[in-house]
Write a protein that holds these residues in place. Sequence first.
Motif, PDB file in Angstrom:
ATOM      1  N   ASN A  92      -0.121  -6.043  -4.817  1.00 47.17           N
ATOM      2  CA  ASN A  92       0.493  -6.565  -3.601  1.00 47.17           C
ATOM      3  C   ASN A  92       1.944  -7.013  -3.730  1.00 47.17           C
ATOM      4  O   ASN A  92       2.508  -7.515  -2.756  1.00 47.17           O
ATOM      5  CB  ASN A  92      -0.346  -7.732  -3.064  1.00 47.17           C
ATOM      6  N   PHE A  93       2.574  -6.863  -4.889  1.00 49.61           N
ATOM      7  CA  PHE A  93       3.985  -7.223  -4.974  1.00 49.61           C
ATOM      8  C   PHE A  93       4.867  -6.034  -4.600  1.00 49.61           C
ATOM      9  O   PHE A  93       4.427  -4.873  -4.627  1.00 49.61           O
ATOM     10  CB  PHE A  93       4.329  -7.736  -6.373  1.00 49.61           C
ATOM     11  N   ALA A  94       6.114  -6.342  -4.261  1.00 52.08           N
ATOM     12  CA  ALA A  94       7.020  -5.311  -3.738  1.00 52.08           C
ATOM     13  C   ALA A  94       7.244  -4.182  -4.730  1.00 52.08           C
ATOM     14  O   ALA A  94       7.431  -3.033  -4.348  1.00 52.08           O
ATOM     15  CB  ALA A  94       8.354  -5.963  -3.352  1.00 52.08           C
ATOM     16  N   GLU A  95       7.236  -4.490  -6.026  1.00 54.45           N
ATOM     17  CA  GLU A  95       7.484  -3.464  -7.041  1.00 54.45           C
ATOM     18  C   GLU A  95       6.317  -2.488  -7.198  1.00 54.45           C
ATOM     19  O   GLU A  95       6.433  -1.500  -7.914  1.00 54.45           O
ATOM     20  CB  GLU A  95       7.774  -4.116  -8.392  1.00 54.45           C
ATOM     21  N   SER A  96       5.196  -2.787  -6.549  1.00 52.64           N
ATOM     22  CA  SER A  96       3.977  -1.987  -6.741  1.00 52.64           C
ATOM     23  C   SER A  96       3.734  -1.033  -5.578  1.00 52.64           C
ATOM     24  O   SER A  96       2.588  -0.745  -5.243  1.00 52.64           O
ATOM     25  CB  SER A  96       2.773  -2.918  -6.927  1.00 52.64           C
ATOM     26  N   ARG A  97       4.797  -0.552  -4.969  1.00 52.61           N
ATOM     27  CA  ARG A  97       4.628   0.318  -3.804  1.00 52.61           C
ATOM     28  C   ARG A  97       3.879   1.598  -4.147  1.00 52.61           C
ATOM     29  O   ARG A  97       3.002   2.044  -3.395  1.00 52.61           O
ATOM     30  CB  ARG A  97       6.008   0.645  -3.226  1.00 52.61           C
ATOM     31  N   GLN A  98       4.188   2.203  -5.274  1.00 52.42           N
ATOM     32  CA  GLN A  98       3.504   3.443  -5.657  1.00 52.42           C
ATOM     33  C   GLN A  98       2.033   3.199  -5.965  1.00 52.42           C
ATOM     34  O   GLN A  98       1.184   4.049  -5.674  1.00 52.42           O
ATOM     35  CB  GLN A  98       4.214   4.068  -6.869  1.00 52.42           C
ATOM     36  N   ILE A  99       1.728   2.043  -6.550  1.00 54.38           N
ATOM     37  CA  ILE A  99       0.327   1.709  -6.820  1.00 54.38           C
ATOM     38  C   ILE A  99      -0.434   1.553  -5.515  1.00 54.38           C
ATOM     39  O   ILE A  99      -1.571   2.008  -5.381  1.00 54.38           O
ATOM     40  CB  ILE A  99       0.227   0.431  -7.674  1.00 54.38           C
ATOM     41  N   ARG A 100       0.201   0.919  -4.519  1.00 51.54           N
ATOM     42  CA  ARG A 100      -0.464   0.750  -3.223  1.00 51.54           C
ATOM     43  C   ARG A 100      -0.684   2.097  -2.549  1.00 51.54           C
ATOM     44  O   ARG A 100      -1.717   2.322  -1.909  1.00 51.54           O
ATOM     45  CB  ARG A 100       0.369  -0.164  -2.320  1.00 51.54           C
ATOM     46  N   ARG A 101       0.281   2.988  -2.686  1.00 54.29           N
ATOM     47  CA  ARG A 101       0.115   4.321  -2.102  1.00 54.29           C
ATOM     48  C   ARG A 101      -1.055   5.054  -2.755  1.00 54.29           C
ATOM     49  O   ARG A 101      -1.865   5.688  -2.074  1.00 54.29           O
ATOM     50  CB  ARG A 101       1.382   5.138  -2.273  1.00 54.29           C
ATOM     51  N   ALA A 102      -1.142   4.955  -4.083  1.00 53.46           N
ATOM     52  CA  ALA A 102      -2.257   5.600  -4.782  1.00 53.46           C
ATOM     53  C   ALA A 102      -3.584   4.969  -4.388  1.00 53.46           C
ATOM     54  O   ALA A 102      -4.581   5.674  -4.159  1.00 53.46           O
ATOM     55  CB  ALA A 102      -2.046   5.499  -6.293  1.00 53.46           C
ATOM     56  N   PHE A 103      -3.610   3.643  -4.298  1.00 56.85           N
ATOM     57  CA  PHE A 103      -4.832   2.937  -3.902  1.00 56.85           C
ATOM     58  C   PHE A 103      -5.243   3.320  -2.487  1.00 56.85           C
ATOM     59  O   PHE A 103      -6.421   3.542  -2.205  1.00 56.85           O
ATOM     60  CB  PHE A 103      -4.604   1.432  -4.002  1.00 56.85           C
TER      61      PHE A 103
END
Length: 210
Positions: free
Chosen positions: A80-91
């Motif tokens: 949920n942090f801003a640097e984790s945009r790609q992780i959120r997209r994958a999730f």
Amino acid sequence: LSLQATSVLEVLCLLVFLGRLIHFAKVTLHNVFWKDTKNICIVVAILLSLTDLAVYGILRLYGVRSIRWSRIVRPVFLINFAESRQIRRAFRSIRNTLPEITYVFLLFMFSLLMFSLMALKLFGERNLQTAEGLPYFRNYLEIVFDLYVLVTTANSPDVMMPAFDFSSWYALFFIAFVIVNTYIFMSLFLAVVYNNYKKHLKVVPGGASD
């Protein structure tokens, strides 16, 4: 000493996360900040972690053993942090893919259950035994598990040897099972997962906040 050290380190990490959240809240409109699900998830995760740590420490002082149940919420910080945009997209892609592969998975499970039922009828009444002297294919749930493992070929050819020793024709059952479930269904399952995941990974939801 190790418990105290890890607890202090965890508190420091939580304070860092809390500091980042407070800083973000100061530069963001109040109503916008609380409408963002990511911020709410981080606040809840911090509160749960601190509560769990406090309860765990108190119970340890009284000699009561317990478990740290809040560890399961730690991935929330990563996602949920801003640097984790790609992780959120994958999730998000994984989450959107799951409903679409359910039908293939259910079809595979139906095939597995039907083959298990056939194995029970074929071998269950013949009083066969494994090399360890245990009953062979007489319990339906154990058959389902053994055939599920056979999909990965991890127990091949050991799982079919008692039946093969009784009659070599029974090898045809296991050959048919491997062809249908390992080569056809697993290939189909992999293709469906890959195509749907790739499709959702390319789609950026309109108006959604990353």
